[in-house]
Design a protein around this motif. Structure first.
Motif, PDB file in Angstrom:
ATOM      1  N   SER A 221      51.137  28.832  43.918  1.00 56.75           N
ATOM      2  CA  SER A 221      50.039  29.302  44.765  1.00 56.75           C
ATOM      3  C   SER A 221      50.316  30.677  45.355  1.00 56.75           C
ATOM      4  O   SER A 221      49.388  31.426  45.691  1.00 56.75           O
ATOM      5  N   HIS A 222      51.620  31.036  45.462  1.00 55.82           N
ATOM      6  CA  HIS A 222      51.950  32.358  45.995  1.00 55.82           C
ATOM      7  C   HIS A 222      51.401  33.478  45.111  1.00 55.82           C
ATOM      8  O   HIS A 222      51.177  34.599  45.582  1.00 55.82           O
ATOM      9  N   LYS A 223      51.162  33.172  43.833  1.00 56.28           N
ATOM     10  CA  LYS A 223      50.640  34.202  42.930  1.00 56.28           C
ATOM     11  C   LYS A 223      49.233  34.622  43.345  1.00 56.28           C
ATOM     12  O   LYS A 223      48.916  35.821  43.399  1.00 56.28           O
TER      13      LYS A 223
ATOM     14  N   HIS B 163      50.089  29.899  34.526  1.00 55.10           N
ATOM     15  CA  HIS B 163      49.405  31.127  34.130  1.00 55.10           C
ATOM     16  C   HIS B 163      48.154  31.334  34.979  1.00 55.10           C
ATOM     17  O   HIS B 163      47.588  30.382  35.537  1.00 55.10           O
ATOM     18  N   LEU B 164      47.697  32.572  35.046  1.00 52.53           N
ATOM     19  CA  LEU B 164      46.422  32.909  35.667  1.00 52.53           C
ATOM     20  C   LEU B 164      45.394  33.203  34.578  1.00 52.53           C
ATOM     21  O   LEU B 164      45.735  33.754  33.528  1.00 52.53           O
ATOM     22  N   VAL B 165      44.146  32.826  34.829  1.00 52.64           N
ATOM     23  CA  VAL B 165      43.048  33.130  33.913  1.00 52.64           C
ATOM     24  C   VAL B 165      41.926  33.772  34.710  1.00 52.64           C
ATOM     25  O   VAL B 165      41.606  33.329  35.825  1.00 52.64           O
ATOM     26  N   PHE B 166      41.334  34.813  34.130  1.00 47.51           N
ATOM     27  CA  PHE B 166      40.190  35.486  34.742  1.00 47.51           C
ATOM     28  C   PHE B 166      38.979  35.213  33.862  1.00 47.51           C
ATOM     29  O   PHE B 166      38.698  35.951  32.916  1.00 47.51           O
TER      30      PHE B 166
ATOM     31  N   GLY C 269      43.779  43.941  36.757  1.00 43.41           N
ATOM     32  CA  GLY C 269      44.737  45.028  36.952  1.00 43.41           C
ATOM     33  C   GLY C 269      45.804  44.679  37.963  1.00 43.41           C
ATOM     34  O   GLY C 269      46.993  45.031  37.785  1.00 43.41           O
ATOM     35  N   CYS C 270      45.435  43.970  39.009  1.00 47.47           N
ATOM     36  CA  CYS C 270      46.419  43.560  40.016  1.00 47.47           C
ATOM     37  C   CYS C 270      47.418  42.566  39.431  1.00 47.47           C
ATOM     38  O   CYS C 270      48.615  42.633  39.719  1.00 47.47           O
ATOM     39  N   ALA C 271      46.926  41.618  38.615  1.00 46.55           N
ATOM     40  CA  ALA C 271      47.822  40.664  37.975  1.00 46.55           C
ATOM     41  C   ALA C 271      48.801  41.379  37.048  1.00 46.55           C
ATOM     42  O   ALA C 271      49.993  41.044  36.999  1.00 46.55           O
ATOM     43  N   ARG C 272      48.303  42.378  36.327  1.00 41.26           N
ATOM     44  CA  ARG C 272      49.171  43.155  35.437  1.00 41.26           C
ATOM     45  C   ARG C 272      50.229  43.909  36.236  1.00 41.26           C
ATOM     46  O   ARG C 272      51.406  43.915  35.886  1.00 41.26           O
ATOM     47  N   ASP C 273      49.814  44.522  37.333  1.00 34.81           N
ATOM     48  CA  ASP C 273      50.753  45.280  38.163  1.00 34.81           C
ATOM     49  C   ASP C 273      51.839  44.387  38.756  1.00 34.81           C
ATOM     50  O   ASP C 273      52.978  44.826  38.945  1.00 34.81           O
ATOM     51  N   LEU C 274      51.482  43.140  39.049  1.00 35.81           N
ATOM     52  CA  LEU C 274      52.435  42.212  39.658  1.00 35.81           C
ATOM     53  C   LEU C 274      53.332  41.528  38.625  1.00 35.81           C
ATOM     54  O   LEU C 274      54.254  40.792  38.988  1.00 35.81           O
TER      55      LEU C 274
END
Length: 288
Positions: A236-238, A99-102, A147-152
């Motif tokens: 890491s590609h994410k 997962h990604l976290v901001f 927003g970019c994570a959501r779009d992807l």
């Protein structure tokens, strides 16, 4: 103000192949040498500068990263905003590896890192800076990355705070359980002091963290170097795709007001003697 994006990251993000017209720049700063050469080029027509936090051979441990030189070098190359990536452990069941976290804040548990440019040393900015640490991250830039994570279509968490430990060792189970009891989302070794130094320079900064493990609070699931690198290699590609998308969007925005406000906040936080003028703090473009 022409937008130029600084990118701080690890494996994959310093690859010059993601840039058009890439060139390497060796730099020396008042704080010493950066972690590695800086790589300048373009993504989608937007000027960028990449630097690998730990060096391209990953031979600099978290404590020994010259964070001040890295940030100062990016400032000298006129970056407008900075986006950065870090690897981290999760302290919450629902925040899973991959997962990604901001993060929207940090809790500092380091004890060996200089966290200011205003250290009283010869040739460094004069005075003492008392800069508000909240928010650590620029909210406009943070929301753009989200927003970019959501779009992807990535699985992500749009807030939470990270505990930054000194490293290079991982936490003990007792430490991990204490951090978890604080309701922290992440544990990392590199969340401090990059964002704080960027604030001193008046450069908007935001971070994305890639979850690689569950630290050691979870029974039967203890972090190891092998497991971290395996998860990182798979995901890491994410961060790479996220940043390439974000750079294009950042380039479409006029950041003048944002940068002006950030530099004013930093300038107004500096206390100097009556005989020292504020412009003397600027060897180059410090508050320009």
């Amino acid at each position: 103000m022409k937008t130029k994006v600084g990118i701080i990251g690890g494996s994959g993000l310093e690859d010059p192949q993601i840039l058009e017209n890439a060139r390497q720049i060796e730099m020396e700063t008042p704080f010493g040498k950066p972690s590695d050469v800086l790589i300048e080029g373009e993504i989608g027509g937007v000027p960028c500068v990449l630097i690998s936090r730990h060096g391209r051979n990953h031979d600099i441990m978290p404590t020994n990263v010259n964070y001040r030189a890295n940030l100062w070098a990016l400032m000298e190359l006129n970056v407008t905003v900075i986006i950065a990536s870090t690897a981290c452990g999760s302290l919450k069941e629902e925040v899973a590896p991959g997962h990604l976290v901001f993060p929207n804040s940090i809790f500092d548990r380091t004890h060996r890192r200089i966290q200011t440019f205003f250290d009283g040393e010869e040739g460094h900015p004069k005075g003492v800076i008392h800069l508000p640490s909240d928010p650590v991250y620029d909210e406009k830039l943070r929301q753009l990355l989200i927003g970019c994570a959501r779009d992807l279509g990535y699985t992500y968490h749009d807030r939470g705070f990270g505990v930054c430990i000194e490293g290079p060792r991982y936490s003990t189970k007792a430490e991990s359980l204490v951090f978890k009891s604080w309701d922290a989302t992440l544990v990392s070794m590199t969340l401090v002091p990059e964002g704080l130094l960027a604030k001193e320079l008046g450069i908007p900064y935001a971070n994305v963290t890639l979850v690689t493990d569950y630290d050691c609070w979870k029974d039967g699931d203890h972090v190891t170097m092998e497991s971290v690198m395996e998860t990182f290699a798979e995901n890491s590609h994410k961060a790479l795709a996220l940043f390439m998308r974000a750079v294009v969007q950042i380039g479409e925005i006029d950041w003048s007001d944002q940068v002006r406000a950030a530099k004013k906040l930093a300038r107004d936080a500096v206390m100097v003697g009556k005989d020292v003028k504020i412009e003397h703090l600027d060897p180059g473009k410090y508050f320009s």
